[in-house]
Design a protein around this motif. Structure first.
Motif, PDB file in Angstrom:
ATOM      1  N   SER A   1     -11.276 -30.115 -14.268  1.00  0.00           N
ATOM      2  CA  SER A   1     -12.344 -29.273 -13.786  1.00  0.00           C
ATOM      3  C   SER A   1     -13.335 -29.952 -13.538  1.00  0.00           C
ATOM      4  O   SER A   1     -13.715 -31.106 -14.250  1.00  0.00           O
ATOM      5  N   ASN A   2     -14.467 -29.475 -12.640  1.00  0.00           N
ATOM      6  CA  ASN A   2     -15.822 -29.881 -12.303  1.00  0.00           C
ATOM      7  C   ASN A   2     -15.600 -31.493 -12.001  1.00  0.00           C
ATOM      8  O   ASN A   2     -16.473 -32.306 -12.193  1.00  0.00           O
ATOM      9  N   GLY A   3     -14.487 -31.734 -11.364  1.00  0.00           N
ATOM     10  CA  GLY A   3     -14.005 -33.040 -10.656  1.00  0.00           C
ATOM     11  C   GLY A   3     -14.881 -33.488  -9.868  1.00  0.00           C
ATOM     12  O   GLY A   3     -14.972 -34.992  -9.384  1.00  0.00           O
ATOM     13  N   ARG A   4     -15.875 -32.802  -8.944  1.00  0.00           N
ATOM     14  CA  ARG A   4     -16.934 -33.593  -7.982  1.00  0.00           C
ATOM     15  C   ARG A   4     -17.928 -33.750  -8.566  1.00  0.00           C
ATOM     16  O   ARG A   4     -18.897 -34.166  -7.994  1.00  0.00           O
ATOM     17  N   ARG A   5     -18.505 -33.436  -9.759  1.00  0.00           N
ATOM     18  CA  ARG A   5     -19.747 -33.394 -10.412  1.00  0.00           C
ATOM     19  C   ARG A   5     -19.846 -35.010 -10.787  1.00  0.00           C
ATOM     20  O   ARG A   5     -18.811 -35.814 -11.007  1.00  0.00           O
ATOM     21  N   GLY A   6     -21.389 -35.408 -10.503  1.00  0.00           N
ATOM     22  CA  GLY A   6     -21.445 -36.830 -11.135  1.00  0.00           C
ATOM     23  C   GLY A   6     -21.283 -37.009 -12.375  1.00  0.00           C
ATOM     24  O   GLY A   6     -21.682 -36.044 -13.363  1.00  0.00           O
ATOM     25  N   VAL A   7     -21.018 -37.950 -13.094  1.00  0.00           N
ATOM     26  CA  VAL A   7     -20.427 -38.367 -14.462  1.00  0.00           C
ATOM     27  C   VAL A   7     -20.863 -39.581 -15.046  1.00  0.00           C
ATOM     28  O   VAL A   7     -20.830 -40.616 -14.199  1.00  0.00           O
TER      29      VAL A   7
END
Length: 138
Positions: free
Chosen positions: A93-99
């Motif tokens: 989930s949310n795999g394209r957000r910056g981390v």
């Protein structure tokens, strides 16, 4: 739970995390039943690692400037195995957000051999640092 700071500046916003490997190899009797991964983006210029780690255990998100979001929902694990989760497979989930940091929680307890997070590095010049390394071991 444990907090892991990603290398090379973390995963770049817009490209994020593409692959996660949670490895229980060599844990045949003492492996966790399940795993959950949450992530955050903490600008290193304004948020210290201490603040990130403190926020990871905070129940009231209003008390912290760090926003944790789900990366991998609670997923069952098996003994002595490498578990691969892919963004393209719909696992992340949310795999394209910056981390920049990942909080891994195992339930109830047990052993993990390793955790690997793959994505597009955020750090400028990371292509030079990595050379021909696969995309990308964060």
């Amino acid at each position: 739970w444990s907090v892991i700071k990603l290398g090379l500046g973390g995963a770049r916003e817009g490209e994020g995390v593409s692959r996660i490997i949670v490895d229980t190899r060599h844990f045949k009797g003492n492996f966790p039943e399940s795993v959950t991964l949450d992530a955050c983006y903490a600008d290193p210029a304004t948020v210290s690692d201490d603040v990130v780690c403190t926020s990871a255990g905070e129940k009231d998100e209003a008390k912290t400037s760090v926003e944790w979001f789900p990366l991998l929902k609670r997923t069952l694990l098996t003994a002595d195995a490498e578990h691969e989760f892919l963004r393209e497979g719909g696992h992340i989930s949310n795999g394209r957000r910056g981390v920049t940091h990942v909080r891994i929680s195992i339930t109830p307890d047990g052993g993990l051999s390793r955790v690997r997070i793959y994505g597009a590095p955020a750090a400028a010049g990371s292509e030079v640092l990595m050379g021909n390394a696969p995309r990308s071991h964060l």
